[in-house]
Design a protein around this motif. Structure first.
Motif, PDB file in Angstrom:
ATOM      1  N   UNK A 251       0.682  -1.420   0.148  1.00  0.00           N
ATOM      2  CA  UNK A 251       0.240  -0.044  -0.051  1.00  0.00           C
ATOM      3  C   UNK A 251       0.787   1.332  -0.059  1.00  0.00           C
ATOM      4  N   UNK A 252       2.127   0.941   0.515  1.00  0.00           N
ATOM      5  CA  UNK A 252       2.786   2.373   0.656  1.00  0.00           C
ATOM      6  C   UNK A 252       4.066   2.322  -0.740  1.00  0.00           C
ATOM      7  N   UNK A 253       3.990   1.519  -1.650  1.00  0.00           N
ATOM      8  CA  UNK A 253       4.737   1.553  -2.891  1.00  0.00           C
ATOM      9  C   UNK A 253       5.502   0.283  -2.558  1.00  0.00           C
ATOM     10  N   UNK A 254       6.791   0.412  -3.311  1.00  0.00           N
ATOM     11  CA  UNK A 254       7.609  -0.725  -3.653  1.00  0.00           C
ATOM     12  C   UNK A 254       8.258  -1.041  -2.367  1.00  0.00           C
ATOM     13  N   UNK A 255       8.620  -2.308  -1.927  1.00  0.00           N
ATOM     14  CA  UNK A 255       9.153  -2.514  -0.877  1.00  0.00           C
ATOM     15  C   UNK A 255      10.708  -3.288  -1.149  1.00  0.00           C
ATOM     16  N   UNK A 256      11.653  -2.667  -0.489  1.00  0.00           N
ATOM     17  CA  UNK A 256      12.971  -3.133  -0.780  1.00  0.00           C
ATOM     18  C   UNK A 256      13.829  -3.395   0.556  1.00  0.00           C
ATOM     19  N   UNK A 257      14.441  -4.705   0.436  1.00  0.00           N
ATOM     20  CA  UNK A 257      15.038  -4.860   1.783  1.00  0.00           C
ATOM     21  C   UNK A 257      16.632  -4.852   1.314  1.00  0.00           C
TER      22      UNK A 257
ATOM     23  N   UNK B 113       4.363  -9.943  -3.643  1.00  0.00           N
ATOM     24  CA  UNK B 113       5.761 -10.146  -4.319  1.00  0.00           C
ATOM     25  C   UNK B 113       5.652 -10.214  -5.815  1.00  0.00           C
ATOM     26  N   UNK B 114       6.782  -9.722  -6.302  1.00  0.00           N
ATOM     27  CA  UNK B 114       6.790  -9.651  -8.018  1.00  0.00           C
ATOM     28  C   UNK B 114       6.879 -11.144  -8.344  1.00  0.00           C
ATOM     29  N   UNK B 115       6.183 -11.256  -9.712  1.00  0.00           N
ATOM     30  CA  UNK B 115       6.338 -12.589 -10.442  1.00  0.00           C
ATOM     31  C   UNK B 115       7.699 -12.754 -10.862  1.00  0.00           C
ATOM     32  N   UNK B 116       8.566 -13.795 -10.748  1.00  0.00           N
ATOM     33  CA  UNK B 116       9.677 -13.875 -11.344  1.00  0.00           C
ATOM     34  C   UNK B 116       9.898 -15.111 -12.141  1.00  0.00           C
TER      35      UNK B 116
END
Length: 550
Positions: free
Chosen positions: A307-313, A537-540
């Motif tokens: 909801x807050x945009x892209x998630x990056x670790x 999660x993005x589909x890869x």
């Protein structure tokens, strides 16, 4: 001397017999009748003496019984007296404690009467009339002690500060991503907030939740509906004084909506309560892995959209240096591990994949070749080429853990400048339980070395990503489960759908029971420090060819 006395006694007895048996008419003659009478008298005398002795023995026994009974009664009286004294002392002590409690309650009531008006005036004068202050005033008016009010107030202020820090950290991460030049070439639509009146489905769910609130006596209204890729977040307003009704509302809502698993519900803000209701497979939104320009030397893993945009670790961060992932079959765990390996390889990291299915990564060696140069002490392993990858079976994980352990010792003696020139090493262990040796000695060495890599590697550019099917505690019956020392050194936790809530509680820091309500196919939760985000999660499925560099 004794013989003389015996002679005298016998003579006396004989004289007595002769005297008693003499005839009255002729004293010189002794009558046999007199002798028989004398014998009878002696016999009767002996009978009387024996009966008297028997009576004396009976009396003696009776007196002994009486004395024994008196002793027992005396002992019982002493014991009963002691017990009565203890009872009286206990009763007096409880009475004194009740009196002290009553006096303390009276003092608190007097203090409440004196402080409540002053507290209200102080709030009006200072302008601090927020949720925490109103909560403290409500607790005082409800009769809570000053100590309890101070503790609750401090706890509420800490939670508000944590929420502010989380928002600030998210903003800093987005600014950092913009400064490093990461740009998404393929536009990905971000989730947007919608009104409850815009969607018929949302209005139905809102009406069901409102009816459940009326059943439990909670006054609330829907303020906002946020649509995420895999769920809808319905935000309701609720007074802090009504928070005690939230568990009842949750049970009533589960029955009203007809969900099999628990529906995630949590405090979203000041007097705000959020519900996360799942979307069906047709209503969900899925995103392909975006094409982007990577920065050499980075250690970022792109998870997906929230909801807050892209998630990056970022593995370079102190909050997310080591990663623990849990998820059942079909939850999206393997898809995440493929995407993580790809992202790290594109940034120049060495990636070693152990365990799991080798077929999941069969397309990686062709895209990211590895130079075959043997390492001293480890002939099975080749020196990692930048953007090179090695894929190995579960049986070789023990050897790779030993190699990473020695690399930690080597880098630990380096200077800061030398360490900056070293490439990141990432050991990705899928299906961790299958990689643990069965031999007790090897298992002990495996656990110790892996824990040391997780503990010291965070500052040496050496990282772990460990995947589990389900979370379980290490026991004698299950010696291949995740040990607690290793779990404590994996601060970044990612959970996809699990069969039971136990796996979520073992992996996530909090809200562990929410894993059963996840929808699968990439619907996950990431937690680390102040980070707590649900994402899709993005589909890869395939490696993007246009991002590869020779």
């Amino acid at each position: 001397m004794l013989f003389r006395w015996l002679m005298i006694g016998c003579q006396s007895l004989l004289a007595l017999v002769l005297v008693t048996t003499v005839s009255k008419k002729n004293p010189l003659l002794f009558l046999p009748g007199n002798i028989i009478a004398f014998a009878k008298r002696v016999r009767s005398t002996l009978a009387l003496v024996s009966s008297a002795a028997i009576d004396l023995r009976k009396l003696e026994k009776e007196y002994e019984d009486i004395e024994r009974q008196e002793d027992m009664l005396f002992t019982l009286k002493e014991v009963q007296g002691e017990e009565q004294l203890e009872f009286l002392e206990t009763a007096a002590e409880s009475r004194r404690s009740h009196e002290d409690a009553d006096k303390q309650m009276e003092r608190q009531l007097k203090m409440l009467q004196a402080t409540a008006p002053l507290f209200s005036e102080l709030l009006q004068l200072t302008g601090r009339n927020g949720a925490v202050e109103r909560m403290a005033l409500g607790m005082l008016q409800g009769g809570a002690s000053i100590g309890d009010v101070l503790v609750a107030t401090a706890d509420a202020e800490i939670k508000l500060e944590q929420a502010k820090l989380a928002a600030l950290q998210q903003k800093q991460m987005s600014m950092q991503a913009a400064m490093t030049g990461q740009q998404i070439s393929q536009s990905v639509p971000a989730p947007a907030a919608v009104s409850p009146d815009n969607t018929e489905l949302s209005s139905d769910k809102v009406s069901l939740l409102m009816e459940a609130a009326k059943v439990v006596g909670l006054k609330t209204e829907c303020i906002q509906v946020d649509k995420a890729p895999s769920y809808e977040r319905l935000v309701f307003g609720a007074k802090i004084s009504d928070y005690e009704l939230l568990p009842k509302w949750k049970k009533a809502a589960k029955l009203a909506i007809g969900e099999e698993y628990d529906i995630p519900m949590y405090v979203h803000g000041t007097e705000l309560v959020a519900w996360e209701l799942p979307l069906s497979a047709q209503q969900r939104t899925f995103y392909d892995f975006p094409v982007r320009q990577w920065v050499e030397g980075g250690r970022k893993i792109v998870l997906g959209q929230s909801l807050d945009g892209e998630v990056i670790v970022d593995l370079a961060s102190e909050d997310t240096p080591q990663v623990l992932v849990v998820g059942t079959t079909g939850s999206g765990k393997s898809n995440f591990l493929r995407a993580a390996a790809y992202a790290l390889l594109m940034q120049g990291a060495r990636v070693d994949i152990c365990g799991g299915k080798v077929s999941d990564y069969e397309d990686f060696p062709l895209k990211f070749p590895n130079k075959q140069r043997g390492l001293e002490g480890f002939p099975h392993r080749a020196t990692a080429h930048p953007k090179g990858i090695s894929i190995n079976s579960m049986g070789k994980t023990f050897e790779y853990v030993g190699e990473y352990f020695l690399e930690c010792n080597r880098r630990n003696s380096m200077t800061k400048q030398e360490l900056e020139k070293q490439p990141p090493w990432v050991l990705l262990i899928d299906e961790y339980k299958g990689t643990v040796p069965l031999d007790a000695e090897q298992r002990k060495t495996y656990d110790q070395q892996l824990c040391e890599v997780a503990r010291r590697g965070r500052g040496l550019k050496i990282h772990l990503i460990i995947g589990l099917q389900r979370g379980s505690k290490r026991t004698k019956d299950d010696p291949q489960a995740l040990p607690p020392d290793l779990r404590d050194n994996l601060p970044c936790r990612i959970a996809f759908r699990c069969v039971d809530a136990t796996s979520g509680r073992m992996v996530l820091h909090h809200r562990g029971s929410a894993v059963t309500s996840l929808q699968g196919r990439g619907d996950g939760i990431v937690q680390s420090g102040l980070l707590d985000i649900r994402f899709q999660a993005y589909k890869f499925e395939e490696i993007p060819c246009n991002e590869l560099q020779n």
